[in-house]
Design an enzyme around this catalytic site. Structure first.
Site, short mmCIF file in Angstrom:
data_model
loop_
_atom_site.label_atom_id
_atom_site.label_comp_id
_atom_site.label_asym_id
_atom_site.label_seq_id
_atom_site.Cartn_x
_atom_site.Cartn_y
_atom_site.Cartn_z
N SER A 23 0.77 -1.31 0.00
CA SER A 23 -0.05 0.24 -0.09
C SER A 23 0.88 1.22 0.10
O SER A 23 2.08 1.07 0.45
CB SER A 23 -0.91 -0.08 1.28
OG SER A 23 -1.48 1.23 1.53
N TYR B 249 -2.43 0.70 10.39
CA TYR B 249 -2.27 0.14 9.30
C TYR B 249 -1.11 0.57 8.58
O TYR B 249 -0.27 -0.16 8.07
CB TYR B 249 -3.54 0.52 8.60
CG TYR B 249 -3.40 -0.05 7.16
CD1 TYR B 249 -3.57 -1.19 6.74
CD2 TYR B 249 -3.34 1.06 5.84
CE1 TYR B 249 -3.49 -1.73 5.60
CE2 TYR B 249 -3.42 0.33 4.67
CZ TYR B 249 -3.59 -0.91 4.37
OH TYR B 249 -3.67 -1.51 3.13
#
Length: 253
Positions: free
Chosen positions: A138, A151
């Protein structure tokens, strides 16, 4: 099964994983689609086979050692391609009030899940003589943002694992590729992050004319996996046109 190159795709029950499984099957791989939800995997395999592809469903949980060992046994050897896609974000709380349990879940699935599956399948990838590991990361792997601490930390951990693995495998016939998507609108990612709150999940993409779709990332997976094996795409960062950076998103209306 060994008549065709084997691709193992984790987190294949939805989103990027399911799209990657469909695309790789169309590319000529026999796809071993794995995730926790057996019903979704069965539907995916039926869809792939109806389109003339080859796929096998293997129910597995990347956070469970025994389950991952069973996955590796089911895959057999050789394995040509591993797509470490299983992951996820839980919550959008600031560090000050973030739930430790959410951080633990994110680390376990994104980092330790990647570690478990990679360790289990490395012998089969090496046995192929030309193995490829694709990590679905990501842009959070290199850009922090408010509310994303857990995250972001997990994805930073995954990218550290990826870079270290590439160094350690130098001289062996396994290349390691990292794909870092920005804003991708899938059927479940934001919905899971916000614990089923559809309004909050939809607000993430509101006003963005064309966010990336799962199929766009599957196209990237296909491209890096089908380059000549001496070509290693270390890191591929991909965002929609509307997203110039993590905090710079053009929205209309």
């Amino acid at each position: 099964m060994t008549e065709y190159p084997i691709a193992v795709v984790t987190g294949a029950s939805s989103g990027i994983g399911a799209a990657s499984a469909r695309r790789l099957a169309a590319d000529g791989f026999h796809v071993i689609a794995t995730a926790r939800r057996a019903d979704r995997l069965s539907a995916l395999v039926a869809q792939i086979e109806a389109a003339g592809g080859r796929a096998t469903a293997v129910t597995a949980d990347v956070t469970d050692d025994a389950s991952v060992r069973a996955l590796a046994e089911s895959a057999g050897a050789p394995v040509t391609l591993l797509v470490n896609n299983a992951g996820g974000a839980f919550g959008l709380d600031p560090v000050e009030s973030g739930a430790v349990a959410d951080w633990q879940r994110m680390y376990d699935v994104n980092v330790l899940g990647t570690l478990r599956v990679t360790q289990a399948l490395l012998p089969a990838l090496e046995a192929s003589g030309a193995g490829t590991i694709v990590m679905i990361g990501s842009t959070a792997a290199f850009t922090p943002y408010e509310g994303g601490g857990g995250y972001v930390a997990a994805k930073h951990g995954q990218t550290a694992l990826t870079g270290t693995l590439r160094l350690e495998l130098s001289g062996r016939p396994i290349r390691v590729v990292e794909i870092d998507p920005g804003m991708v609108k899938t059927d479940e990612f934001s919905l899971i992050r916000f614990d089923g709150d559809a309004e909050r999940a939809e607000a993430v993409y509101r006003g963005v004319a064309e966010p990336l779709l799962a199929e766009d990332i599957a196209d990237c997976v296909s491209w890096v996996a089908t380059r000549p094996h001496h070509v290693n795409v270390d890191r591929l960062v991909v965002r929609p046109l509307a997203q110039a950076a993590q905090h710079k998103v053009h929205r209309t209306g």
